[in-house]
Design an enzyme around this catalytic site. Structure first.
Site, PDB file in Angstrom:
ATOM      1  N   HIS A  15       2.177   4.126 -12.110  1.00  0.00           N
ATOM      2  CA  HIS A  15       0.859   4.283 -11.490  1.00  0.00           C
ATOM      3  C   HIS A  15       0.752   5.663 -10.873  1.00  0.00           C
ATOM      4  CE1 HIS A  15      -0.047  -0.109 -11.395  1.00  0.00           C
ATOM      5  NE2 HIS A  15       1.266  -0.200 -11.372  1.00  0.00           N
ATOM      6  N   TYR A  45       3.604  -1.341  -4.503  1.00  0.00           N
ATOM      7  CA  TYR A  45       4.566  -0.752  -5.455  1.00  0.00           C
ATOM      8  C   TYR A  45       6.008  -0.929  -4.985  1.00  0.00           C
ATOM      9  CZ  TYR A  45       0.247   1.913  -6.394  1.00  0.00           C
ATOM     10  OH  TYR A  45      -1.047   2.289  -6.632  1.00  0.00           O
ATOM     11  N   HIS A 121      -0.165   1.979 -16.225  1.00  0.00           N
ATOM     12  CA  HIS A 121      -1.083   0.933 -15.767  1.00  0.00           C
ATOM     13  C   HIS A 121      -2.207   0.724 -16.789  1.00  0.00           C
ATOM     14  CE1 HIS A 121      -3.793  -0.495 -12.172  1.00  0.00           C
ATOM     15  NE2 HIS A 121      -3.615  -1.429 -13.061  1.00  0.00           N
ATOM     16  N   LYS A 128      -8.711   0.955 -16.702  1.00  0.00           N
ATOM     17  CA  LYS A 128      -8.151   1.918 -15.741  1.00  0.00           C
ATOM     18  C   LYS A 128      -7.788   3.253 -16.390  1.00  0.00           C
ATOM     19  CE  LYS A 128      -7.528  -1.316 -12.431  1.00  0.00           C
ATOM     20  NZ  LYS A 128      -8.070  -1.293 -11.079  1.00  0.00           N
ATOM     21  N   CYS A 130      -5.552   5.140 -14.564  1.00  0.00           N
ATOM     22  CA  CYS A 130      -4.216   5.235 -13.948  1.00  0.00           C
ATOM     23  C   CYS A 130      -3.111   5.047 -14.990  1.00  0.00           C
ATOM     24  CB  CYS A 130      -4.113   4.161 -12.868  1.00  0.00           C
ATOM     25  SG  CYS A 130      -2.503   4.052 -12.066  1.00  0.00           S
TER      26      CYS A 130
END
Ligand SMILES: [Zn+2]
Length: 143
Positions: A15, A45, A121, A128, A130
């Site tokens: 990420h 995380y 991700h 997303k 990310c």
């Protein structure tokens, strides 16, 4: 928090913090965002990699993370600090030191978990950006 069953862990999910390179962010600050602003019980995380390449621990590996919808029971989550340019647009602006630490972390985790792949991700959640880089391609080219 749910326990992480080591035997189920097949992937490391990368990420980004979605912050500008000039912004001072670290695991402590992200933990504050996740606990105080989102109301979670801990940082989402398991690891954070700072701009200088230093590795910080986040949530204990005893527990499932909160970083990717639908895959938290099977993956470990690591966050690279950065990911936005100074205008706030997605940007693959990570440092070489961050990539080197990520590579080392992946190698270390593969010795402790049945991890078979590293991915971004966005590879698991198509909505997303990310982490703004093609993690799979990056590792295939073995930077
Ligand atoms: Zn993400």
């Amino acid at each position: 928090m749910r326990k992480l069953n080591k035997l189920n862990v097949y992937g490391l999910v990368v990420h980004c913090s979605a912050t500008k390179p000039s912004m001072k962010v670290n695991a402590k600050i992200i933990k504050r965002w996740h606990t105080e602003e989102r109301g979670w019980s801990d940082i989402g995380y398991h690891f954070v990699i700072n701009r200088d390449g230093s590795l910080e621990s986040g949530r204990s590996l005893q527990y499932q993370g909160a970083h990717v919808r639908g895959y938290n029971a099977q993956t470990i989550g690591v966050c690279l600090i950065g990911g936005l340019d100074e205008n706030g647009k997605p940007d693959a602006n990570y440092t070489l030191a961050q990539y080197e630490t990520l590579k080392k972390l992946y190698g270390d985790l593969r010795l402790r978990f049945p991890i078979q792949e590293i991915l971004g991700h966005r590879d698991l959640d198509k909505g997303k950006d990310c982490p703004c880089i093609d993690v799979r391609a990056l590792f295939l080219s073995s930077f």
